[in-house]
Motif scaffolding. Structure first.
Motif, short mmCIF file in Angstrom:
data_model
loop_
_atom_site.label_atom_id
_atom_site.label_comp_id
_atom_site.label_asym_id
_atom_site.label_seq_id
_atom_site.Cartn_x
_atom_site.Cartn_y
_atom_site.Cartn_z
N GLY A 74 -26.53 -13.68 2.91
CA GLY A 74 -25.37 -14.01 3.93
C GLY A 74 -24.95 -12.52 4.42
N GLU A 75 -23.99 -12.69 5.46
CA GLU A 75 -23.41 -11.59 6.31
C GLU A 75 -22.27 -11.09 5.12
OE1 GLU A 75 -25.07 -10.91 9.54
OE2 GLU A 75 -24.85 -12.67 8.67
N HIS A 76 -22.04 -11.68 4.27
CA HIS A 76 -21.00 -11.04 3.15
C HIS A 76 -21.64 -9.97 2.36
CE1 HIS A 76 -22.96 -14.75 1.67
NE2 HIS A 76 -23.30 -14.02 0.92
N GLU A 77 -23.02 -10.09 2.20
CA GLU A 77 -23.81 -8.71 1.65
C GLU A 77 -23.47 -7.58 2.30
OE1 GLU A 77 -27.77 -9.81 0.81
OE2 GLU A 77 -27.24 -11.28 -0.68
N GLU A 78 -23.68 -7.61 3.55
CA GLU A 78 -23.37 -6.49 4.47
C GLU A 78 -21.95 -5.99 4.29
OE1 GLU A 78 -24.83 -6.76 8.43
OE2 GLU A 78 -26.48 -7.67 8.32
N ALA B 272 -22.19 -20.88 16.14
CA ALA B 272 -22.14 -20.18 14.82
C ALA B 272 -22.27 -18.74 15.11
CB ALA B 272 -23.61 -20.56 14.02
N GLY B 273 -22.16 -17.78 14.17
CA GLY B 273 -22.20 -16.27 13.92
C GLY B 273 -22.77 -15.72 12.82
N LEU B 274 -22.68 -16.42 11.72
CA LEU B 274 -23.56 -15.97 10.47
C LEU B 274 -24.57 -16.77 10.06
CD1 LEU B 274 -19.78 -16.00 8.55
CD2 LEU B 274 -20.98 -14.03 9.63
N ARG B 275 -25.27 -16.16 9.23
CA ARG B 275 -26.40 -16.80 8.83
C ARG B 275 -26.44 -18.01 8.04
NH1 ARG B 275 -28.09 -12.69 6.43
NH2 ARG B 275 -29.83 -11.76 7.67
N ASP B 276 -25.11 -17.96 7.16
CA ASP B 276 -24.88 -19.17 6.47
C ASP B 276 -24.40 -20.23 7.39
OD1 ASP B 276 -25.34 -17.61 4.18
OD2 ASP B 276 -23.33 -17.22 3.71
N ASP B 277 -23.88 -20.04 8.52
CA ASP B 277 -23.45 -21.12 9.29
C ASP B 277 -24.57 -22.20 9.65
OD1 ASP B 277 -21.05 -19.99 9.37
OD2 ASP B 277 -21.11 -19.04 11.34
N GLY C 195 -28.38 -28.69 17.31
CA GLY C 195 -28.78 -27.59 17.35
C GLY C 195 -27.48 -26.33 17.42
N ILE C 196 -27.75 -25.47 17.60
CA ILE C 196 -26.83 -24.04 17.70
C ILE C 196 -26.72 -23.90 19.51
CG2 ILE C 196 -26.00 -21.97 17.37
CD1 ILE C 196 -27.72 -22.26 14.65
N GLY C 197 -25.63 -24.31 19.90
CA GLY C 197 -25.44 -24.03 21.41
C GLY C 197 -24.85 -22.70 21.55
N LEU C 198 -24.24 -22.21 20.51
CA LEU C 198 -23.81 -20.70 20.86
C LEU C 198 -24.05 -20.16 19.32
CD1 LEU C 198 -22.36 -18.45 22.25
CD2 LEU C 198 -20.14 -19.76 21.52
N PHE C 199 -24.89 -18.93 19.27
CA PHE C 199 -24.85 -18.24 18.36
C PHE C 199 -24.09 -16.72 18.72
CE2 PHE C 199 -26.33 -15.28 14.90
CZ PHE C 199 -26.14 -16.12 13.88
N ARG C 200 -23.17 -16.33 17.93
CA ARG C 200 -22.35 -15.24 18.51
C ARG C 200 -23.12 -14.13 17.72
NH1 ARG C 200 -18.03 -18.89 17.15
NH2 ARG C 200 -17.06 -19.63 18.98
N LEU D 12 -19.48 -6.81 14.16
CA LEU D 12 -18.32 -6.51 13.69
C LEU D 12 -18.19 -6.19 12.23
CD1 LEU D 12 -16.76 -9.54 15.85
CD2 LEU D 12 -16.82 -7.11 16.39
N VAL D 13 -18.98 -6.84 11.39
CA VAL D 13 -18.92 -6.46 10.02
C VAL D 13 -19.52 -5.39 9.37
CG1 VAL D 13 -18.56 -9.00 9.83
CG2 VAL D 13 -20.80 -8.05 9.31
N SER D 14 -20.21 -4.68 10.64
CA SER D 14 -21.14 -3.61 10.07
C SER D 14 -20.30 -2.23 10.20
CB SER D 14 -22.46 -3.60 10.80
OG SER D 14 -23.17 -2.42 10.43
N ALA D 15 -20.44 -1.24 9.50
CA ALA D 15 -19.97 -0.24 9.36
C ALA D 15 -20.60 0.81 10.42
CB ALA D 15 -19.76 0.64 8.03
N THR D 16 -21.86 0.66 10.66
CA THR D 16 -22.51 1.46 11.62
C THR D 16 -23.23 0.39 12.61
OG1 THR D 16 -24.52 1.47 10.25
CG2 THR D 16 -22.90 3.22 10.21
#
Length: 761
Positions: free
Chosen positions: A249-253, A457-462, A473-478, A484-488
């Motif tokens: 999940g994005e939470h790991e990052e 959606a925007g996260l893997r878990d979504d 399906g997913i009509g918008l994957f942001r 935004l959640v990454s330091a680099t």
């Protein structure tokens, strides 16, 4: 002349230590303090104001008229001194009179002084006074001088508290004594993570009061900090390795970013410098933390502010370790169903809690992009943010009813309120179960018209929401969430891994990736800002496709990552905030160039690439005849489109009434775009909150829009609405309503829905 770094805080603290140790009265000590600071900073004026009965009173001064002592008084927010105390902020002005909050007090004789610098004297996280200096020559005080003032203010806090010169610690910021709250209250907040919960109020951590600020042995204090850093890093390593989530999940990052802060050498260096100035370990940590808080108040960028919150969370942890006061609510253990209360939380601190008993979280601060919000969403814990004064209005153990959907929390509810809440919770659970039971039923109207309902959606878990809701399906994957959640800046391999995981999890259901919508109000600290500086209107500024085309390398990396991730599949990609056809053409050309590059090197490619554009800028509607032949699909972003059409900021509370998706002007605009797209055989969808509200979704379907991409929580209600609908009758009704719009379109649509048995729950 300004004071040198070597002669700054350390020299002042050495002299203050002798003053504090003397047996003279408190007033004499304050008189000595202003003389010491004035001499050390070569400042003609030094004054101390203290908060007494809600008013800031001049207690001591060097340079102003002595007759003004105990006579000059300022309310919180009045004048520069009152502004500093009210906002708990530092001011540094070369011309005091030019500040809008400047208030001249003739009895002080300060008219000949131009420069002004002031810092709050803080006790238990609130301003209890102000330390100010002034100079006849217009000049800003240097950073080293401001740091010296802030350090002295910490020592003053200890001195005046011990002398009983300030109001009781139980006094509110307004100065009135706080009574133990007993009455029922409803407090408003901001929706961060959806959900309802009931439980006892538990404060995340007790306040740590620093009783000793001046160090006897700086080397001993330094070793205490080093040992605390080692222990804190060990705790962080253990927590991040034991996080109970699904894999990937994005939470790991997020947790890795948090861990990076824990090992930040610059932070440790700043604490060491504070110890060098003569502070104890606790005071040095608090000194750096106070500066962090003050910087946070000056930061408009929400993402950078969120990262500062992580650093403050670590400061709290380090302070508890070095002081030996380790009793957070998590470490003491939750004994019953609990609602956690904090000013803010870091992601690692949230992970310490027993998830069986942690039912909800209330934050005085918080934002949608904060790390703790994303981690809480992954944990399934409802979060209400921006709840002002919650720690003042709620007592430990109070019964709380948290309803994030209603953006409120009820404190000390009555028996009747408990019954209403439990009934709503039961209805919500039953409705959720009913919607879950519908997941295998198609969103098809009573007369057989099929509507495509997809999720944002925007996260893997979504992606798990596809199976839970039965969405198409997913009509918008942001894709910007990863940024935004990454330091680099995320590297190509990391991007490719995320996109591939999303496609694999979606299976044969379509996924539409939106290229990065960053910049403007989603500024990234690792991305250089526009040369023109801060933007007055970030939503309409250098962002989305404008930024991506300007930073072509950014789009090239993302294009290659998407193309490689979608090897052997169909790739659907759309570009945000397109305002002119050439922007779409240039963005598509970048993708096609990367596809050719990969093909030339034998890489496996997508079977087909579908290109789309987002219509968010109204100007694009005037050139659809040029754009439509070039695109495979069109998505209407109703959130930005509506605020641009109405020239009304959707985040501005006073303009909320003007931001109406059921306004005839919006509906007519959408109808025109839909008709033109259908004439060109281009599928058109709506992505945004408008499509997730049953009444608004009904109106969209009546306009001819039969593709919606909405939040997962809205799929069930929208699907239920669609299945209760007569499509042909709705289309006819919409035509009549738009031909001669009623005064209240919303009421007219609601009346029609009720009359035709449409489910709008």
């Amino acid at each position: 002349m300004p004071v040198s770094a070597a002669a700054s805080a350390r020299e002042i603290l050495t002299r203050l230590h002798d003053v504090m140790a003397s047996r003279t009265p408190a007033q004499s000590k304050l008189n000595a303090v202003v003389e010491i600071i004035g001499e050390s900073l070569r400042s003609e004026v030094c004054s101390i104001y203290l908060l007494r009965e809600g008013v800031l009173e001049l207690f001591a001064t060097r340079g102003l008229a002595q007759e003004a002592v105990h006579v000059t008084k300022l309310a919180l927010g009045e004048g520069l001194v009152g502004t500093i105390a009210k906002n708990v902020e530092t001011l540094n002005l070369d011309e005091a009179a030019s500040h809008p909050d400047f208030a001249y007090r003739p009895e002080t004789g300060e008219e000949r002084f131009h420069s002004f610098a002031g810092v709050p004297i803080i006790r238990k996280e609130r301003a209890v006074g102000v330390l100010a200096v002034q100079h006849a020559d217009p000049r800003k005080y240097e950073e080293v001088e401001i740091e010296a003032l802030q350090t002295v203010a910490m020592v003053l806090s200890e001195l005046i508290a011990n002398a009983g010169l300030i109001d009781s610690a139980d006094t509110s910021a307004g100065g009135s004594t706080r009574a133990q709250p007993t009455a029922t209250a409803r407090i408003a907040g901001f929706k961060l993570v959806e959900g309802m919960a009931a439980g006892a109020a538990v404060f995340h951590q007790p306040r740590i009061t620093i009783e000793h600020t001046v160090a006897e042995d700086t080397e001993a204090e330094r070793h205490r900090v080093y040992a605390a850093f080692d222990k804190m890093r060990e705790q962080i390593d253990r927590m991040t390795s034991q996080a109970e989530f699904g894999v990937g999940g994005e939470h790991e990052e997020i947790l890795e970013t948090y861990k990076m802060f824990a090992y930040d050498e610059g932070w440790g260096r700043r604490i060491n410098e504070a110890i060098d100035s003569g502070l104890t370990a606790e005071a040095a940590i608090e000194r750096v933390q106070q500066r962090t808080r003050m910087r946070m108040r000056q930061i408009d960028d929400p993402l950078l502010r969120d990262r500062m919150h992580d650093l403050e969370d670590l400061s709290n942890r380090l302070l508890r370790i070095v002081s030996g006061q380790l009793g957070t609510a998590a470490q003491l253990g939750l004994r019953q169903d609990s609602i956690l209360i904090a000013r803010n939380l870091g992601p690692a601190e949230l992970l310490e809690y027993d998830r069986r008993r942690l039912k909800g979280v209330i934050l005085e601060e918080g934002s949608l992009t904060a790390h703790v919000t994303i981690v809480a969403r992954a944990m399934g814990v409802p979060v209400l943010g921006r709840v002002k004064d919650v720690r003042r209005l709620v007592a430990e153990g109070d019964r709380l009813l948290l309803d994030v959907t209603e953006e409120s929390v009820v404190v000390r509810p009555t028996h009747a309120m408990e019954e209403v809440f439990e009934a709503k919770l039961l209805i919500t659970q039953k409705r959720r179960a009913a919607f879950a039971a519908m997941r295998n039923q198609l969103p098809e109207t009573r007369d057989g018209h099929r509507v495509t309902v997809m999720v944002n959606a925007g996260l893997r878990d979504d992606v798990a929401a596809l199976d839970l809701t039965g969405a198409d399906g997913i009509g918008l994957f942001r894709t910007e969430f990863q940024f935004l959640v990454s330091a680099t800046l995320p590297q190509r391999e990391g991007q490719k891994r995320l996109y591939r995981d999303v496609l694999e999890a979606a299976g044969d259901r379509p996924v539409i990736f939106r290229t990065v919508d960053i910049g403007g109000d989603k500024a990234l600290p690792y991305l250089d800002h526009d040369e023109n500086g801060e933007e007055e209107n970030p939503a309409m500024g250098w962002r989305a496709i404008r930024l991506a085309l300007d930073r072509e390398g950014l789009m090239k990396v993302q294009a290659r990552a998407l193309l490689e991730a979608a090897a052997g599949r169909t790739l659907s990609v759309m570009f945000p905030m397109v305002s002119e056809p050439w922007e779409f053409e240039q963005a598509r050309a970048i993708f096609e160039a990367q596809r050719s590059w990969l093909e030339g090197r034998g890489h496996k490619l997508p079977l087909h690439v579908r290109y789309g554009a987002m219509l968010e800028v109204p100007a694009l509607a005037e050139v659809l005849d040029i754009l439509l032949p070039q695109i495979d699909f069109l998505s209407i972003g109703t959130n930005d489109l509506t605020q641009f059409l109405f020239a009304a900021d959707r985040a501005h509370p006073k303009l909320a009434v003007r931001y109406d998706w059921l306004s005839p002007s919006i509906l007519r605009f959408l109808r025109r775009v839909t008709r033109e797209a259908h004439a060109a055989n281009v599928p058109v969808a709506v992505c945004g909150e408008m499509g997730g509200r049953p009444l608004e979704a009904m109106a969209l379907i009546g306009l001819g829009i039969d593709r919606l991409s909405i939040t997962p929580a809205a799929v069930g209600p929208v699907k239920a609405m669609v299945r209760s609908l007569d499509h042909a009758a709705l289309v006819t009704a919409m035509e009549a309503l738009l031909a001669k719009p009623p005064r209240d379109m919303r009421a007219a649509l609601e009346d029609w829905a009720v009359a035709h048995g449409v489910e709008l729950a």
